[in-house]
Design an enzyme around this catalytic site. Sequence first.
Site, PDB file in Angstrom:
ATOM      1  N   ASP A   1      -5.161  -3.573  -4.756  1.00  0.00           N
ATOM      2  CA  ASP A   1      -4.405  -2.528  -4.104  1.00  0.00           C
ATOM      3  C   ASP A   1      -2.965  -2.617  -4.655  1.00  0.00           C
ATOM      4  O   ASP A   1      -2.596  -3.630  -5.255  1.00  0.00           O
ATOM      5  CB  ASP A   1      -4.441  -2.787  -2.592  1.00  0.00           C
TER       6      ASP A   1
ATOM      7  N   ASP B   1      -4.194  -5.435   1.513  1.00  0.00           N
ATOM      8  CA  ASP B   1      -3.374  -5.793   2.684  1.00  0.00           C
ATOM      9  C   ASP B   1      -3.546  -4.842   3.858  1.00  0.00           C
ATOM     10  O   ASP B   1      -2.920  -5.039   4.903  1.00  0.00           O
ATOM     11  CB  ASP B   1      -1.874  -5.786   2.317  1.00  0.00           C
TER      12      ASP B   1
ATOM     13  N   ASP C   1       0.411  -1.143  -2.906  1.00  0.00           N
ATOM     14  CA  ASP C   1       1.466  -1.374  -1.905  1.00  0.00           C
ATOM     15  C   ASP C   1       1.134  -2.584  -1.035  1.00  0.00           C
ATOM     16  O   ASP C   1       0.053  -2.663  -0.444  1.00  0.00           O
ATOM     17  CB  ASP C   1       1.613  -0.138  -1.018  1.00  0.00           C
TER      18      ASP C   1
HETATM   19 MG   LIG Z   1      -1.631  -1.716   0.553  1.00  0.00          MG
END
Ligand SMILES: [Mg+2]
Length: 268
Positions: free
Chosen positions: A32, A206, A34
């Site tokens: 991922d 996240d 961000d």
């Molecule tokens: Mg993320």
Amino acid sequence: MAETVRPIHPLTTDEAWEFTASRASATTFFFDFDGVLSPVTDDPDASQPVPEVLGVLERLADAVARVAIVSARPVSFLRSRFSSLDNVDLHGLYGLEVWHDGQVVTEPAALDYVPAMAALADQARTELPADILVEYKRLSVAVHYRTAPDHGPTVERWAHEQAERLGLRTQRGRMVVELKPPVDQDKGMVITESVRNAGCAWYFGDDMSDIKAFDALRAREAVDPAFFGMAVAVANPETGAEVSSAADLTLESPDAVAAFLTEGLRRF
Ligand SMILES: [Mg+2]
């Protein structure tokens, strides 16, 4: 080469790296963006990968079969951050876009929604409080309330009303709710498709949408006992516990991700 037996979860980091290095040519690393390769910022346009990331992804791409970034960002944004990396694949907008052979390929079913999304972004700017940040992404609209968390419930309510009115889907994330076309595509589906012929895959995420990617690794392991999947969470105070509890391993920050990969690459 002798066949290495797949380690069983839970497992040590050493075991995971050892097994991965033993089948590097059949391994994919997914990330991922961000909160994983870049710290989350108040202004999404200001996000940059942590300094060590570009070099470490380049070395990783030389060491394993494939490295890919799977993000809610448009491919155009990811290209602007990773233009120096020729051998890293880019999946944007949860897989509705992919960078392939030098161009952006868009899921055809999503293209019908381009005009509606532009109008929706304008509507969000008009109707929502001024401190709410509206991110127009061509095929989707993300409404961020990071700088005004008190408006979270208002934003969520507004998003659900619009989703119902226009027949869209919503995806919640860290201080953001996103309106997407009702096209069956998410990070889990990107991973399911991408690992079909892989022997080993790692996914670093996240946020809530990344749990679907973790699940896709587990599902692949369930049907193919030779496949090894490693789910890595990156900690944060917003979704940390939920994502961490679905992962094999949790790292502290994007900087820790870069350091972890640098250390792991010594095994190859
Ligand atoms: Mg993320």
